[in-house]
Every structure is written in C-alpha cells, then in structure tokens.
Write a protein that holds these residues in place. Sequence first.
Motif, PDB file in Angstrom:
ATOM      1  N   THR A  82       0.845  -1.185   0.000  1.00 23.69           N
ATOM      2  CA  THR A  82       0.000   0.000   0.000  1.00 23.69           C
ATOM      3  C   THR A  82       0.881   1.235   0.000  1.00 23.69           C
ATOM      4  O   THR A  82       2.114   1.123   0.047  1.00 23.69           O
ATOM      5  CB  THR A  82      -0.977  -0.016   1.188  1.00 23.69           C
ATOM      6  N   ILE A  83       0.248   2.415  -0.045  1.00 27.21           N
ATOM      7  CA  ILE A  83       1.029   3.653  -0.164  1.00 27.21           C
ATOM      8  C   ILE A  83       0.374   4.782   0.640  1.00 27.21           C
ATOM      9  O   ILE A  83      -0.801   4.722   1.026  1.00 27.21           O
ATOM     10  CB  ILE A  83       1.157   4.116  -1.644  1.00 27.21           C
ATOM     11  N   CYS A  84       1.166   5.800   0.914  1.00 27.94           N
ATOM     12  CA  CYS A  84       0.631   7.124   1.207  1.00 27.94           C
ATOM     13  C   CYS A  84       1.407   8.112   0.346  1.00 27.94           C
ATOM     14  O   CYS A  84       2.409   7.754  -0.278  1.00 27.94           O
ATOM     15  CB  CYS A  84       0.698   7.473   2.690  1.00 27.94           C
ATOM     16  N   PHE A  85       0.928   9.331   0.255  1.00 30.78           N
ATOM     17  CA  PHE A  85       1.550  10.315  -0.615  1.00 30.78           C
ATOM     18  C   PHE A  85       2.406  11.290   0.179  1.00 30.78           C
ATOM     19  O   PHE A  85       2.173  11.547   1.364  1.00 30.78           O
ATOM     20  CB  PHE A  85       0.488  11.089  -1.402  1.00 30.78           C
ATOM     21  N   GLY A  86       3.429  11.849  -0.518  1.00 29.20           N
ATOM     22  CA  GLY A  86       4.297  12.861   0.066  1.00 29.20           C
ATOM     23  C   GLY A  86       4.066  14.213  -0.575  1.00 29.20           C
ATOM     24  O   GLY A  86       3.050  14.447  -1.254  1.00 29.20           O
ATOM     25  N   ASN A  87       5.016  15.102  -0.403  1.00 30.54           N
ATOM     26  CA  ASN A  87       4.875  16.455  -0.941  1.00 30.54           C
ATOM     27  C   ASN A  87       5.368  16.584  -2.376  1.00 30.54           C
ATOM     28  O   ASN A  87       5.102  17.587  -3.033  1.00 30.54           O
ATOM     29  CB  ASN A  87       5.618  17.459  -0.050  1.00 30.54           C
ATOM     30  N   HIS A  88       6.056  15.568  -2.906  1.00 31.61           N
ATOM     31  CA  HIS A  88       6.590  15.667  -4.266  1.00 31.61           C
ATOM     32  C   HIS A  88       5.798  14.886  -5.312  1.00 31.61           C
ATOM     33  O   HIS A  88       5.902  15.191  -6.499  1.00 31.61           O
ATOM     34  CB  HIS A  88       8.041  15.177  -4.301  1.00 31.61           C
ATOM     35  N   ASP A  89       5.030  13.879  -4.906  1.00 32.53           N
ATOM     36  CA  ASP A  89       4.383  13.001  -5.885  1.00 32.53           C
ATOM     37  C   ASP A  89       3.593  13.776  -6.935  1.00 32.53           C
ATOM     38  O   ASP A  89       3.688  13.508  -8.132  1.00 32.53           O
ATOM     39  CB  ASP A  89       3.457  12.006  -5.179  1.00 32.53           C
ATOM     40  N   ARG A  90       2.813  14.739  -6.485  1.00 33.47           N
ATOM     41  CA  ARG A  90       1.916  15.456  -7.406  1.00 33.47           C
ATOM     42  C   ARG A  90       2.672  16.345  -8.396  1.00 33.47           C
ATOM     43  O   ARG A  90       2.089  16.821  -9.369  1.00 33.47           O
ATOM     44  CB  ARG A  90       0.920  16.306  -6.604  1.00 33.47           C
ATOM     45  N   GLN A  91       3.948  16.544  -8.167  1.00 28.05           N
ATOM     46  CA  GLN A  91       4.709  17.434  -9.040  1.00 28.05           C
ATOM     47  C   GLN A  91       4.938  16.858 -10.436  1.00 28.05           C
ATOM     48  O   GLN A  91       5.398  17.561 -11.331  1.00 28.05           O
ATOM     49  CB  GLN A  91       6.067  17.766  -8.393  1.00 28.05           C
ATOM     50  N   VAL A  92       4.593  15.599 -10.638  1.00 25.56           N
ATOM     51  CA  VAL A  92       4.792  14.999 -11.960  1.00 25.56           C
ATOM     52  C   VAL A  92       3.732  15.454 -12.962  1.00 25.56           C
ATOM     53  O   VAL A  92       3.811  15.141 -14.151  1.00 25.56           O
ATOM     54  CB  VAL A  92       4.809  13.461 -11.884  1.00 25.56           C
ATOM     55  N   GLY A  93       2.725  16.185 -12.489  1.00 30.08           N
ATOM     56  CA  GLY A  93       1.693  16.678 -13.396  1.00 30.08           C
ATOM     57  C   GLY A  93       0.418  15.857 -13.388  1.00 30.08           C
ATOM     58  O   GLY A  93      -0.547  16.203 -14.062  1.00 30.08           O
ATOM     59  N   LEU A  94       0.394  14.768 -12.620  1.00 27.83           N
ATOM     60  CA  LEU A  94      -0.825  14.008 -12.365  1.00 27.83           C
ATOM     61  C   LEU A  94      -1.222  14.211 -10.916  1.00 27.83           C
ATOM     62  O   LEU A  94      -0.351  14.204 -10.027  1.00 27.83           O
ATOM     63  CB  LEU A  94      -0.614  12.511 -12.606  1.00 27.83           C
ATOM     64  N   THR A  95      -2.504  14.383 -10.644  1.00 30.78           N
ATOM     65  CA  THR A  95      -2.951  14.548  -9.270  1.00 30.78           C
ATOM     66  C   THR A  95      -2.736  13.260  -8.486  1.00 30.78           C
ATOM     67  O   THR A  95      -2.585  12.171  -9.061  1.00 30.78           O
ATOM     68  CB  THR A  95      -4.441  14.907  -9.222  1.00 30.78           C
ATOM     69  N   ASN A  96      -2.751  13.387  -7.169  1.00 37.64           N
ATOM     70  CA  ASN A  96      -2.651  12.184  -6.341  1.00 37.64           C
ATOM     71  C   ASN A  96      -3.838  11.257  -6.566  1.00 37.64           C
ATOM     72  O   ASN A  96      -3.704  10.030  -6.485  1.00 37.64           O
ATOM     73  CB  ASN A  96      -2.545  12.564  -4.868  1.00 37.64           C
ATOM     74  N   GLU A  97      -5.006  11.838  -6.840  1.00 32.90           N
ATOM     75  CA  GLU A  97      -6.171  11.003  -7.155  1.00 32.90           C
ATOM     76  C   GLU A  97      -5.914  10.153  -8.397  1.00 32.90           C
ATOM     77  O   GLU A  97      -6.230   8.951  -8.425  1.00 32.90           O
ATOM     78  CB  GLU A  97      -7.408  11.884  -7.377  1.00 32.90           C
ATOM     79  N   GLU A  98      -5.340  10.775  -9.418  1.00 30.09           N
ATOM     80  CA  GLU A  98      -5.033  10.043 -10.646  1.00 30.09           C
ATOM     81  C   GLU A  98      -3.967   8.981 -10.408  1.00 30.09           C
ATOM     82  O   GLU A  98      -4.044   7.862 -10.947  1.00 30.09           O
ATOM     83  CB  GLU A  98      -4.582  11.014 -11.732  1.00 30.09           C
TER      84      GLU A  98
END
Length: 363
Positions: A82-98
């Motif tokens: 499983t995962i949780c999100f950090g402060n950099h993940d969304r910087q790739v241009g896809l939302t954390n939801e995506e």
Amino acid sequence: MLSFKNDTFKIIQIADTQEGKKVSPDTLDLINAALEQENPDLVVYSGDQIWGKTSFKGDKSKVTAVLDTLTKPVRDRKIPFTICFGNHDRQVGLTNEEQFEIYKGFDYFIGESTEGIDGVANHVIEIKDGDELKFLLYLIDSHSSLKIGYDCVHENQIEWYRKTRDEYEQKYGRLIPSVVIQHIPVCEIFELLTEVKKNTKGAVRGFRTHANRFYILNKDKVNQNGFMKESPADPQENSGEFSAFKEKGEVIGVYFGHDHNNSFNGKVDGIDLGYTQGAGFHVYGPGKDRGVRIIELKKNGTLDTYDLRFRDIVGNKVKEPFKYAMFQIMPTNMFDAVTRLIKFFVGVGIVAVIALLLTFFLG
C-alpha cells in the motif's frame, strides 16, 4: 485479509524513492535485497515515490511505467503493498487522485481512499491472527508544501481517525493496538532532540519554525545506531494530531520519511516515533546508509523496529557511481541551497578583499 503467518507480522516501510523517469538500479537493488532478507507480510511506500515536472509533464504512461518498476519487486514476490503520498508526488503533473487509480490497477495493491476528508489515500488496514483482530494500520495523507514550509494533517482527518478508533473499540469491546505511517513527521519529533550550541559536534541547524537553533539526537531517548544529518522539516502548524494519538493510548508507533538523511526512533509519551531514511539513489540521501525500515508487530500488541542499510545488505559498490557522487553533494532543501550560496559568495568576497589588500600593500 492480512494475517499473522507466524509469531510476528512484518512490515517494510520504503520512504522517498523519489525517482524520475528512469529508476536507479541501486534503488532497486536495495528494495530487492530487503525483500529477500526479510520476506515481509506487507510493504508500505510512504510518499515521494516519484518527482519531476520536466521528466513526466503529466504523461500518465510515463508515470505508470515508473510506478510499475518501483513496485515490481514486491509484486513479483506476491507481497501485498500500500502507499501514502508525500509532498513531491503530485509534481509529476498528475494529481494524487489520478496516481492512486494507477496503484489500484496493480496486482497485490490494497487500500482505499476514504471519502469525505482532506487528502488522498487516507485508509486503515486490519491485521488479524486467524479471526482475531490484532492491529490497525493507519495510512494518512500529510499533504504538501505551503508557500512557506509544510502543511499539517487536517482537522477532519484527525476526526476521521478518532471516529474509526472509537468504532473499532465499540465493535470489539477493547482498543485495538495501532500503528500510523505518513510522509511528513509530527512536530513532537523534536522531543527526541537536544538543543545545543552551534559548534557542538554533529549539530544540525534548524530552519523555519526552528530557525537559528541547533540540535543533536538525545542519545538517552533514541536507538543506539540512529542518525540525524538534517533538521526535521516538521509542519508549520501543530494541528494536534499527536495529541489525538495519545488520547486512548492504542497508538504504539508513528513512522514517517520526508527528510532523507534521518533514521532514528524513540518514545515520546509512550508512542514510538520513527524517521525512515530515503531509499532512492536519484535524489539526495545519506550515502550508503540509504535504507528501509522494518516494523515487526507482535501478537501481544507490541512492536520492534529497526532499519536495513544499503551498505549492510547490498554492499559498498553502487552501479551508478557518478550519479551517486553527484547526489551526495546535492543540497537537502532550498534553505540549504541558499545557505550554501551565501557562504560561497561571502567566501569569494573575503578572498577578493584579501587580494585587493595584498595588491595595495605589496604592489
């Protein structure tokens, strides 16, 4: 359903792989070696799995390919993760939801994103021994960066935790021992440190809410081989998350990543707080002390935890020595980068003044 297979239930926490469009072979060697040695029952990727605006530019296929590569060692061994999100993940241009939808498409992924509260991938996982519920594992979204500093876990997430805790207590007639994993630490991590003078050996400089203060680990409180090579970057505001965890005493451990150069754990008000160092080799980190955290849950409601380090389970040779050397001198954050620039230009200025004086007096 996740269950004890023997006397312990073993979790591997992998923090801050923070890979771009090509995953480091050294990162994969670390993950594979840890999985081979420990044979865990569950793996948690605890945020900042990926980063890089220019590398991905919102391209879903590229993001999927990297997440596939990072999780393949786990999936090949048929280990739930499983995962949780950090402060950099969304910087790739896809939302954390995506991105969460991408994870859900992988075999052996578990966990759902709780509706109606802030963040993505807030969820709780049950761990049983046969039919008996032994532990709860909470994964919490600690959000991202503010204009200055880092966000905190929000009030409605804390209320979700309280509601979930109380519903389990009511259902089972007892509190269920619980562990929390999130990306950004709680503010109370500073209670494991000692404030010292600037010139103290090993002192690290705080920043933002701890600006111009210097800290070392309190060796009476943390594990013997723990290390801290950068200041904890805690939230700008203490939202009361840790206080909520203390209310009924069922939370026995809270573990996070975020600051790649730190690996230590110790008890604060009876709760074990633990930093897990970065695992990624395509970002700054603690040299060959990059590693992962092992969390061993016991049937009696207690736990043990320790880290595994690259130098001990892979060795002293890396496959990308040039990149390894480059990331060893990379600034840890913007504050560090600015501080280095100031020191550089001050140094250049001093040299220039000395040169002018020598020219004047000796010319």
